[in-house]
Every structure is written in C-alpha cells, then in structure tokens.
Design an enzyme around this catalytic site. Structure first.
Site, PDB file in Angstrom:
ATOM      1  N   ASN A 132      51.793  44.947  36.517  1.00 32.92           N
ATOM      2  CA  ASN A 132      52.668  45.310  35.404  1.00 32.92           C
ATOM      3  C   ASN A 132      53.584  46.503  35.604  1.00 32.92           C
ATOM      4  O   ASN A 132      54.795  46.384  35.462  1.00 32.92           O
ATOM      5  CB  ASN A 132      51.801  45.564  34.174  1.00 32.92           C
ATOM      6  CG  ASN A 132      51.619  44.292  33.416  1.00 32.92           C
ATOM      7  OD1 ASN A 132      52.591  43.716  32.957  1.00 32.92           O
ATOM      8  ND2 ASN A 132      50.395  43.822  33.340  1.00 32.92           N
ATOM      9  N   THR A 134      54.303  48.042  38.307  1.00 34.23           N
ATOM     10  CA  THR A 134      55.148  47.793  39.476  1.00 34.23           C
ATOM     11  C   THR A 134      56.387  46.989  39.085  1.00 34.23           C
ATOM     12  O   THR A 134      57.489  47.240  39.591  1.00 34.23           O
ATOM     13  CB  THR A 134      54.335  46.998  40.523  1.00 34.23           C
ATOM     14  OG1 THR A 134      53.208  47.776  40.874  1.00 34.23           O
ATOM     15  CG2 THR A 134      55.156  46.677  41.757  1.00 34.23           C
ATOM     16  N   THR A 154      47.460  40.873  40.729  1.00 33.56           N
ATOM     17  CA  THR A 154      46.525  41.694  39.958  1.00 33.56           C
ATOM     18  C   THR A 154      45.275  40.883  39.634  1.00 33.56           C
ATOM     19  O   THR A 154      45.374  39.687  39.326  1.00 33.56           O
ATOM     20  CB  THR A 154      47.098  42.232  38.621  1.00 33.56           C
ATOM     21  OG1 THR A 154      46.017  42.749  37.838  1.00 33.56           O
ATOM     22  CG2 THR A 154      47.813  41.189  37.794  1.00 33.56           C
ATOM     23  N   ASP A 156      43.706  41.397  37.073  1.00 36.89           N
ATOM     24  CA  ASP A 156      43.648  41.322  35.603  1.00 36.89           C
ATOM     25  C   ASP A 156      44.287  40.048  35.040  1.00 36.89           C
ATOM     26  O   ASP A 156      44.025  39.686  33.898  1.00 36.89           O
ATOM     27  CB  ASP A 156      44.358  42.536  34.986  1.00 36.89           C
ATOM     28  CG  ASP A 156      43.744  43.858  35.427  1.00 36.89           C
ATOM     29  OD1 ASP A 156      42.590  43.850  35.891  1.00 36.89           O
ATOM     30  OD2 ASP A 156      44.427  44.890  35.316  1.00 36.89           O
ATOM     31  N   ARG A 191      14.876  41.540  29.506  1.00 33.27           N
ATOM     32  CA  ARG A 191      15.747  42.620  29.028  1.00 33.27           C
ATOM     33  C   ARG A 191      17.098  42.094  28.519  1.00 33.27           C
ATOM     34  O   ARG A 191      17.486  40.968  28.812  1.00 33.27           O
ATOM     35  CB  ARG A 191      16.056  43.583  30.176  1.00 33.27           C
ATOM     36  CG  ARG A 191      14.897  44.458  30.554  1.00 33.27           C
ATOM     37  CD  ARG A 191      15.221  45.184  31.844  1.00 33.27           C
ATOM     38  NE  ARG A 191      14.239  46.221  32.116  1.00 33.27           N
ATOM     39  CZ  ARG A 191      14.027  46.748  33.319  1.00 33.27           C
ATOM     40  NH1 ARG A 191      14.733  46.333  34.349  1.00 33.27           N
ATOM     41  NH2 ARG A 191      13.141  47.694  33.485  1.00 33.27           N
ATOM     42  N   MET A 198      36.074  44.536  34.861  1.00 31.70           N
ATOM     43  CA  MET A 198      37.423  45.119  34.840  1.00 31.70           C
ATOM     44  C   MET A 198      38.404  44.234  34.078  1.00 31.70           C
ATOM     45  O   MET A 198      38.063  43.132  33.658  1.00 31.70           O
ATOM     46  CB  MET A 198      37.919  45.319  36.263  1.00 31.70           C
ATOM     47  CG  MET A 198      37.479  46.625  36.869  1.00 31.70           C
ATOM     48  SD  MET A 198      38.328  46.885  38.429  1.00 31.70           S
ATOM     49  CE  MET A 198      37.891  48.580  38.759  1.00 31.70           C
ATOM     50  N   GLY A 199      39.613  44.704  33.965  1.00 33.04           N
ATOM     51  CA  GLY A 199      40.642  43.926  33.284  1.00 33.04           C
ATOM     52  C   GLY A 199      41.624  44.784  32.507  1.00 33.04           C
ATOM     53  O   GLY A 199      42.526  44.271  31.847  1.00 33.04           O
ATOM     54  N   ARG A 295      19.969  47.394  29.778  1.00 27.12           N
ATOM     55  CA  ARG A 295      20.481  47.982  31.015  1.00 27.12           C
ATOM     56  C   ARG A 295      21.960  47.655  31.146  1.00 27.12           C
ATOM     57  O   ARG A 295      22.412  46.595  30.707  1.00 27.12           O
ATOM     58  CB  ARG A 295      19.759  47.403  32.237  1.00 27.12           C
ATOM     59  CG  ARG A 295      18.294  47.769  32.323  1.00 27.12           C
ATOM     60  CD  ARG A 295      18.110  49.239  32.744  1.00 27.12           C
ATOM     61  NE  ARG A 295      16.713  49.555  32.978  1.00 27.12           N
ATOM     62  CZ  ARG A 295      15.859  49.978  32.060  1.00 27.12           C
ATOM     63  NH1 ARG A 295      16.259  50.120  30.808  1.00 27.12           N
ATOM     64  NH2 ARG A 295      14.611  50.261  32.367  1.00 27.12           N
ATOM     65  N   ARG A 304      37.628  44.121  43.130  1.00 24.01           N
ATOM     66  CA  ARG A 304      38.935  44.087  43.808  1.00 24.01           C
ATOM     67  C   ARG A 304      38.782  43.996  45.325  1.00 24.01           C
ATOM     68  O   ARG A 304      39.778  43.999  46.048  1.00 24.01           O
ATOM     69  CB  ARG A 304      39.717  45.354  43.461  1.00 24.01           C
ATOM     70  CG  ARG A 304      40.405  45.227  42.155  1.00 24.01           C
ATOM     71  CD  ARG A 304      41.339  46.309  41.760  1.00 24.01           C
ATOM     72  NE  ARG A 304      41.616  47.398  42.622  1.00 24.01           N
ATOM     73  CZ  ARG A 304      41.956  48.615  42.182  1.00 24.01           C
ATOM     74  NH1 ARG A 304      42.008  48.842  40.884  1.00 24.01           N
ATOM     75  NH2 ARG A 304      42.254  49.559  43.007  1.00 24.01           N
TER      76      ARG A 304
END
Ligand code: F6P
Length: 377
Positions: A132, A134, A154, A156, A191, A198-199, A295, A304
């Site tokens: 973006n 860039t 990306t 994302d 658990r 990420m994103g 956790r 990445r």
C-alpha cells in the site's frame, strides 16, 4: 521449434524498435515470499523481448536506494536460481509515504533525489514491487514524470484493484500450520488457545488461515467483536463436550466499544494498554469469565518468511511476465493485477491510497458462519 521461432520474432520486434532497455527495479516495504520469484519473472520476460539489449539496475533497500543512489548493476543471470528463495535479493525498507515530501536530516529533498537518480541513470522504466504505502509513492513518481510499472506484493492481501497479492497464500499456509500445531497441544491440555495473526488493518490472513485451520472463533478488524459473544461461543463449545477451543485473532482485531472511539482516542488507549497486543487482553478476559487456561501464540514474522508456496511462485511469475509485456508496450503508470483467473493491469491512480478490506457481504463470511464459526458479532 515453433516456440523458438516465436521467441525470435518477439526479440526481433524489440530490436526493430531500436530499443536498448535500461530497467530499474526495487522492492519496498515489509518483505514477503515470492518477491524474488516476481523479479525473476520480470527479468525473464524482458530478456525474451530484448535479449542482450537489456540493462538492469537493482536499487538497494527499496526507495532508500533510489533516494541515495545506492544500486547494483545486475545481469539476467543474477536472477537465476531465486524462484524458491524467500526475502528479496535487493533488500527492502519502509520509507513512509507521508515523509517523502519531508526533507531528510541533511535537508535533502527525497522526491527530487529519486527523480535525479532515475534521470542520471537514464532509466527507461522503474519496476516497483510493493504494498500500500509503496503504491502511493509509486503513483507520485509517475505523476512526477517517471515511467513506472508496479507489482502487488504483501502477505496482507489488502491492495486495492487486485483480487490477490503474492505472498498472501504463503503466509496463509504458515499461519494455518501454526493453528494445526496448536490443535494437537490444545486437545491434550483442554486449553483455550489464541493464535494471533498478521494482516495490519485487515483480516484476510486470519480469515483464510482460521477457516483452513478449523478455528472455532475468528476475530478480524472488519467485524468488531463483543467479548460477551466470544465467551458465549466458548461456553457453548464446552457444553457440547469440547475440551478445547481455538481463536484465530487478527493483530488488528477490535472490540465493538473500541470501534466507537475516534482514531486519536484509540491510539491513546493502545499506548496505555497494559497488554502487548489485543490477544493478551482477550486472554485475560476469557480466563476470568470461563476459568479455563488460556494461552497466546504469535507466529509473527514467520508468516513472511521462508520459501514461497507453489501458488505464489506461479502468481508472481505470471505477474512478472505481464509486467515485462507492459514495458515492451511502454504502457506505464500501471500495476499488474489479478482479476478472476486473468492477469490484467490497472492505472496506479486506481490503486494508490485505497485498502481492500474483507467485506461483510463476502460470501466467505456467510459460509464461515454456516460452518458454525463465531466472529464474536
Ligand atoms: O504489511 C505486512 C506486515 O507483515 C503486516 O501484516 C504487519 O502488521 C507489518 O507488516 C509488520 O511490519 P514490520 O515488519 O515493520 O514489523
């Protein structure tokens, strides 16, 4: 034989135009898988058109190399053997668009410096691989008169005007693997696990990895969550006799009440928050409300890293080839992009400054809900 003839015709076409092409290339912003594959695609493509009438200048560390004239003269063989290699052979750096018009510490005008480097090197075109931020700078450089072609990178997948960016599928594979690994240990210990993915401001990686990894709850920025609904979904699973639960949470996930705050108020709240990320806040809330052990796992930049998956290798190679065609046709100011199963190109004006969010109307959301996945809404 026919293929060879075709290649030699294409080359002749390039030479007939009297062209010796001098191409600049840079990779900017956060890296991702398949950057090298994409550059290799571009170079192989232009080599097909221009044969040995080709010069390549590789700028180091993105726009920084263009600003400060740090570059290497490269030859096509430098791009051999990098199809499967993660990262970028040129290096990358973040050079925020909003600071491009601000002189550097020595008073250097960065935009003028980039134009000077481009003209001094007598480039025919600059190929920019980025996301973006860039693309905002790439569009500005095009408006400033430089010949620019861009490729959408990306993890994302949030670039406007392309249905897919390279890096995304590789990141989804890694994120899915992280959820898969958590599944086995979550089952053993009964658990609740939060896997934070990420994103940036969008939920594409979390949505896809969440579905692929069988997450029970998916929280993404585009669908603000109600903590009571999240807890209700967890209690429902417990009642059904499920010993564990997995939440796929985007790093940008946001509660309904925080979504009502202004950008400024939200930033201030994050600054004073005692938790490193949203997942740790959620973990405490869930632990208090359910009494279950919770956790948090954050795969972070592993998403990445490593080799591009096969899908990204194909996509990056196709986009690279299309970028080469645009250069041959001298169609500048465009980003190569994905539309349906086609590789097309769009004007940079359409891309710059717009984010592609997950839309609540996307069928995938409805389908995920049909599968029983809670979005906490
Ligand atoms: O844009 C890609 C991305 O990995 C985002 O998902 C994440 O928020 C950001 O970059 C991390 O940036 P950095 O590598 O600068 O820490």
């Amino acid at each position: 034989m026919a293929e060879q003839k075709c290649k030699s015709n294409i080359r002749k076409a390039g030479r007939a135009m009297g062209n010796k092409k001098r191409i600049g290339m840079l990779t900017s912003g956060g890296d991702c898988q398949a950057l090298n594959a994409a550059m290799r695609g571009v170079v192989k493509g232009i080599e097909t058109f221009y044969s040995d009438n080709l010069e390549i200048i590789g700028f180091e560390e993105g726009y920084k190399g263009l600003i400060y004239g740090k570059y290497q003269k490269l030859v096509p063989s430098d791009f051999s053997g990098i199809l499967t290699k993660g990262g970028t052979i040129l290096g990358s750096s973040r050079q925020p668009f909003k600071k491009m018009r601000v002189p550097d510490a020595n008073g250097l005008d960065k935009v003028e410096a980039m134009k000077t480097t481009y003209h001094q090197l007598k480039l025919d075109c600059l190929v920019i691989l980025g996301g973006n931020g860039t693309h905002k700078t790439a569009h500005m450089l095009f408006e400033e008169g430089l010949n620019i072609i861009t490729l959408p990178k990306t993890i994302d997948n949030d670039l406007w005007a392309t249905e897919m960016t390279f890096g995304f599928q590789s990141a989804v594979n890694i994120a899915t693997n992280a959820i898969d690994c958590i599944h086995t240990t979550a089952t053993s210990h009964g658990r609740v696990f939060i896997v934070e993915l990420m994103g940036h401001k969008v939920g594409w990686v979390t949505l896809h990895a969440g579905i692929a990894g069988g997450a029970d709850i998916i929280l993404i920025p585009e669908i603000p969550y109600d903590i009571n609904k999240v807890i209700k979904a967890l209690k429902k699973r417990e009642k059904q006799g499920k010993r564990f639960s997995i939440l796929a949470v985007a790093e940008g996930a946001i509660s309904k009440e925080d979504a009502l705050l202004s950008k400024k108020e939200r930033k201030a709240k994050i600054k004073t928050r005692k938790y490193p990320t949203i997942s740790y806040e959620l973990a405490e809330q869930i632990q208090k409300a359910t009494g279950k052990e919770v956790r948090v796992t954050v795969p972070g930049h592993t998403q990445r890293g490593g080799s591009p998956c096969a899908y990204d290798r194909v996509l990056a190679s196709r986009l690279g080839a299309e970028a080469a065609r645009l250069i041959q046709q001298e169609k500048y100011g465009r980003m190569v992009s994905v539309k349906g199963n086609e590789i097309v190109s769009v004007p940079l004006l359409e891309v710059a400054g717009k984010l592609k969010y997950v839309s609540l109307d996307d069928a995938i959301i409805m389908q995920a809900k049909t599968l029983g996945i809670s979005f906490g809404d």
